[in-house]
Motif scaffolding. Structure first.
Motif, PDB file in Angstrom:
ATOM      1  N   TYR A  27     -14.266 138.877  39.034  1.00 19.02           N
ATOM      2  CA  TYR A  27     -13.018 138.813  38.281  1.00 19.02           C
ATOM      3  C   TYR A  27     -11.846 139.145  39.198  1.00 19.02           C
ATOM      4  CZ  TYR A  27     -15.149 138.668  33.598  1.00 19.02           C
ATOM      5  OH  TYR A  27     -15.827 138.295  32.465  1.00 19.02           O
ATOM      6  N   GLU A  28     -10.684 138.657  38.796  1.00 16.99           N
ATOM      7  CA  GLU A  28      -9.422 138.957  39.464  1.00 16.99           C
ATOM      8  C   GLU A  28      -8.486 139.456  38.372  1.00 16.99           C
ATOM      9  OE1 GLU A  28      -6.032 136.378  41.872  1.00 16.99           O
ATOM     10  OE2 GLU A  28      -7.838 135.386  41.108  1.00 16.99           O
ATOM     11  N   TRP A  29      -7.798 140.565  38.613  1.00 17.71           N
ATOM     12  CA  TRP A  29      -7.004 141.203  37.567  1.00 17.71           C
ATOM     13  C   TRP A  29      -5.724 141.774  38.165  1.00 17.71           C
ATOM     14  CZ3 TRP A  29      -5.037 145.932  36.072  1.00 17.71           C
ATOM     15  CH2 TRP A  29      -4.779 146.099  34.714  1.00 17.71           C
ATOM     16  N   TYR A  30      -4.608 141.588  37.466  1.00 17.03           N
ATOM     17  CA  TYR A  30      -3.297 142.030  37.938  1.00 17.03           C
ATOM     18  C   TYR A  30      -2.613 142.839  36.846  1.00 17.03           C
ATOM     19  CZ  TYR A  30       1.741 141.383  38.916  1.00 17.03           C
ATOM     20  OH  TYR A  30       3.092 141.567  39.111  1.00 17.03           O
ATOM     21  N   CYS A  31      -2.211 144.063  37.157  1.00 22.24           N
ATOM     22  CA  CYS A  31      -1.431 144.899  36.239  1.00 22.24           C
ATOM     23  C   CYS A  31       0.025 144.488  36.401  1.00 22.24           C
ATOM     24  CB  CYS A  31      -1.636 146.375  36.553  1.00 22.24           C
ATOM     25  SG  CYS A  31      -0.872 147.450  35.327  1.00 22.24           S
ATOM     26  N   LYS A  32       0.452 143.530  35.604  1.00 24.52           N
ATOM     27  CA  LYS A  32       1.787 142.932  35.761  1.00 24.52           C
ATOM     28  C   LYS A  32       2.904 143.948  35.504  1.00 24.52           C
ATOM     29  CE  LYS A  32       4.483 138.901  34.486  1.00 24.52           C
ATOM     30  NZ  LYS A  32       4.500 137.649  33.719  1.00 24.52           N
ATOM     31  N   ASN A  33       2.719 144.779  34.486  1.00 23.20           N
ATOM     32  CA  ASN A  33       3.688 145.832  34.166  1.00 23.20           C
ATOM     33  C   ASN A  33       2.973 146.854  33.285  1.00 23.20           C
ATOM     34  OD1 ASN A  33       3.860 144.689  31.459  1.00 23.20           O
ATOM     35  ND2 ASN A  33       5.215 143.139  32.349  1.00 23.20           N
TER      36      ASN A  33
END
Length: 182
Positions: A27-33
């Protein structure tokens, strides 16, 4: 992988991760805000699925340990405990029965197919849930910054996570530079 030390919630927000669960799903995951995440799925039963601006609940559990939870339009519930200083994640995914039996319905850019998700959620059985509790190893940590729409911006392709880890996907300002490596 960048060696950033995580302590406060502000250290976590704006961070981009690639991780592999012990069952092999990548998986690839980004905490955008502080209230949304974006992600792509590169392995497992819903490989090829990607989502932007998913509403989340985000908390600091202790210094350098963070809990993120959300419910998707599919009815899937997710709870992730990030321990980036240790390079680990503990996650539990609660897939509705219909997603486990018809994962192909969800393999798309969800944001453009919300009607399809709602329709399937009403048409097919939700219970019993298919529960996937797993540990994961973080294989990439990037400082993408807050609200960076270049982080999760296209359909996952074979080799994408390697392109990201090897510095071929983003420029020095964490902006997308190439759809595919040559």
């Amino acid at each position: 992988m960048a060696k950033k030390v995580f302590k406060e919630l502000s250290d976590f927000i704006g961070t981009h991760f690639i991780y592999t669960y012990d069952n092999g799903w990548e998986y690839e995951w980004y905490c955008k805000n502080d209230h949304t995440c974006c992600y792509r799925i590169h392995g497992g039963m819903v490989k090829g699925r990607w989502v932007t601006d998913q509403e989340i609940n985000l908390f600091k559990i202790a210094d350098g340990i963070y809990k993120v939870t959300w419910t998707e339009p599919t009815g899937t519930d997710v709870a992730l405990d990030f321990m980036p200083n240790e390079g680990k994640i503990n996650g539990v995914i609660f897939f509705p029965k219909w997603v486990h039996e018809h994962p192909e319905i969800t393999v798309c850019y969800q944001n453009k197919h919300l009607d399809r998700m709602y329709e399937a959620r009403e048409k097919y059985d939700t219970y019993p849930k298919y529960v996937v509790p797993e540990f994961a190893t973080i294989t990439y940590i990037g400082d993408a910054g807050i609200d960076n729409d270049d982080v999760i911006n296209e359909t996952p392709y074979e080799g994408m996570t390697n392109d990201i880890r090897q510095g071929r996907f983003y420029d020095e300002n964490y902006h997308h530079v190439s759809k595919r490596a040559d």
